[in-house]
Scaffold this motif. Structure first.
Motif, PDB file in Angstrom:
ATOM      1  N   ASN A 261       8.071   4.146   6.298  1.00  0.00           N
ATOM      2  CA  ASN A 261       7.425   4.634   5.076  1.00  0.00           C
ATOM      3  C   ASN A 261       6.536   5.841   5.360  1.00  0.00           C
TER       4      ASN A 261
ATOM      5  N   HIS B  39       0.199  11.123  -1.856  1.00  0.00           N
ATOM      6  CA  HIS B  39       0.732  11.011  -0.500  1.00  0.00           C
ATOM      7  C   HIS B  39      -0.339  10.899   0.574  1.00  0.00           C
TER       8      HIS B  39
ATOM      9  N   ASN C 227       4.368  -6.797  -5.788  1.00  0.00           N
ATOM     10  CA  ASN C 227       5.774  -6.419  -5.614  1.00  0.00           C
ATOM     11  C   ASN C 227       6.537  -6.533  -6.927  1.00  0.00           C
TER      12      ASN C 227
ATOM     13  N   THR D 217       5.462  -3.709  -9.140  1.00  0.00           N
ATOM     14  CA  THR D 217       6.053  -2.458  -8.661  1.00  0.00           C
ATOM     15  C   THR D 217       7.486  -2.327  -9.158  1.00  0.00           C
TER      16      THR D 217
ATOM     17  N   VAL E 287       6.904   9.700   3.723  1.00  0.00           N
ATOM     18  CA  VAL E 287       5.835  10.445   3.048  1.00  0.00           C
ATOM     19  C   VAL E 287       5.535  11.746   3.779  1.00  0.00           C
TER      20      VAL E 287
ATOM     21  N   ASN F 144       3.013   2.289  -0.427  1.00  0.00           N
ATOM     22  CA  ASN F 144       4.243   2.560  -1.173  1.00  0.00           C
ATOM     23  C   ASN F 144       3.951   2.860  -2.641  1.00  0.00           C
TER      24      ASN F 144
ATOM     25  N   TYR G  59      -0.748   3.508   5.341  1.00  0.00           N
ATOM     26  CA  TYR G  59       0.198   3.223   6.420  1.00  0.00           C
ATOM     27  C   TYR G  59      -0.508   3.222   7.772  1.00  0.00           C
TER      28      TYR G  59
ATOM     29  N   ASN H  35       0.607  -1.668   3.635  1.00  0.00           N
ATOM     30  CA  ASN H  35       1.880  -0.966   3.546  1.00  0.00           C
ATOM     31  C   ASN H  35       2.340  -0.858   2.090  1.00  0.00           C
ATOM     32  N   ASN H  36       2.298  -1.971   1.367  1.00  0.00           N
ATOM     33  CA  ASN H  36       2.778  -1.965  -0.013  1.00  0.00           C
ATOM     34  C   ASN H  36       1.867  -1.144  -0.915  1.00  0.00           C
TER      35      ASN H  36
ATOM     36  N   ALA I  40      -1.577   7.441   0.539  1.00  0.00           N
ATOM     37  CA  ALA I  40      -0.520   6.568   1.058  1.00  0.00           C
ATOM     38  C   ALA I  40      -0.518   6.592   2.581  1.00  0.00           C
TER      39      ALA I  40
ATOM     40  N   ALA J  48       2.404   6.273  -2.883  1.00  0.00           N
ATOM     41  CA  ALA J  48       3.422   7.309  -2.670  1.00  0.00           C
ATOM     42  C   ALA J  48       4.241   7.519  -3.945  1.00  0.00           C
ATOM     43  N   ARG J  49       4.588   6.446  -4.616  1.00  0.00           N
ATOM     44  CA  ARG J  49       5.347   6.562  -5.875  1.00  0.00           C
ATOM     45  C   ARG J  49       4.537   7.260  -6.953  1.00  0.00           C
TER      46      ARG J  49
END
Length: 192
Positions: free
Chosen positions: A159, A136, A94, A97, A163, A128, A143, A124-125, A139, A131-132
């Motif tokens: 999230n 996708h 985190n 990120t 996406v 994320n 999820y 989940n993270n 990602a 995705a950034r």
């Protein structure tokens, strides 16, 4: 015998300080939380189970304050004590990120997943971060893993919907949004 008594006393003091620090985070009193984490750190010897907790808790609080370099130092201390703590790995991811170091963050989320493949927050993270990076489809798979572990994980539904919107899959995104809205924060869906 006296060593064991001291270790138990240290563990009790550690738990008390951590509870106080976490309470202060909930109240958004981050500076006071840092003070409580520092007290917990001072009270605990490395051989006490959970001695890494105040270090990664301090790191998480420093992330909330935007003090990422300090956060990384605290979390690294936690990982020195217990490199198999998945929460510390996620907290480190985190911080990275937030610093824009997404590839390093992915390594941390992967380390957390390696320690505990059923840790939905890590999945989940990781999603994320992917995705950034514009990945996708990868990602979405993360999820889906998070939701396979915890179908009541509201953040993963949100999230995933975001996406799916990016991919132009609006009906599926709307379904995710509907699912997230049905979930109350902190509550699990009732069994069917």
């Amino acid at each position: 015998a006296s060593t064991e008594i001291l270790r138990r006393k240290s563990a009790t003091v550690l738990r008390r300080q951590i509870v106080r620090a976490e309470r202060d985070v909930e109240r958004k009193d981050y500076e006071r939380s840092l003070t409580e984490y520092d007290r917990a750190i001072a009270a605990a010897s490395k051989d006490v189970p959970g001695a890494e907790i105040p270090w990664y808790g301090k790191g998480a609080t420093l992330i909330l304050l935007g003090r990422y370099e300090e956060a990384l130092r605290a979390i690294d201390r936690a990982l020195d004590i217990n490199p198999r703590n998945e929460v510390a790995w996620v907290n480190k991811g985190n911080a990275l990120t937030r610093m824009g170091q997404l590839l390093d963050a992915l390594r941390c989320f992967n380390a957390a997943i390696k320690v505990n493949p059923m840790y939905e927050v890590a999945w989940n993270n990781k999603g994320n971060a992917l995705a950034r990076l514009g990945k996708h489809d990868e990602a979405l798979r993360c999820y889906e893993r998070a939701l396979g572990i915890d179908p009541g994980y509201r953040g993963a539904w949100v999230n995933m919907g975001f996406v799916l919107t990016k991919l132009g899959r609006f009906d599926e995104a709307a379904s995710c949004a509907d699912h997230a809205l049905r979930l109350e924060r902190g509550r699990r869906p009732e069994p069917a």
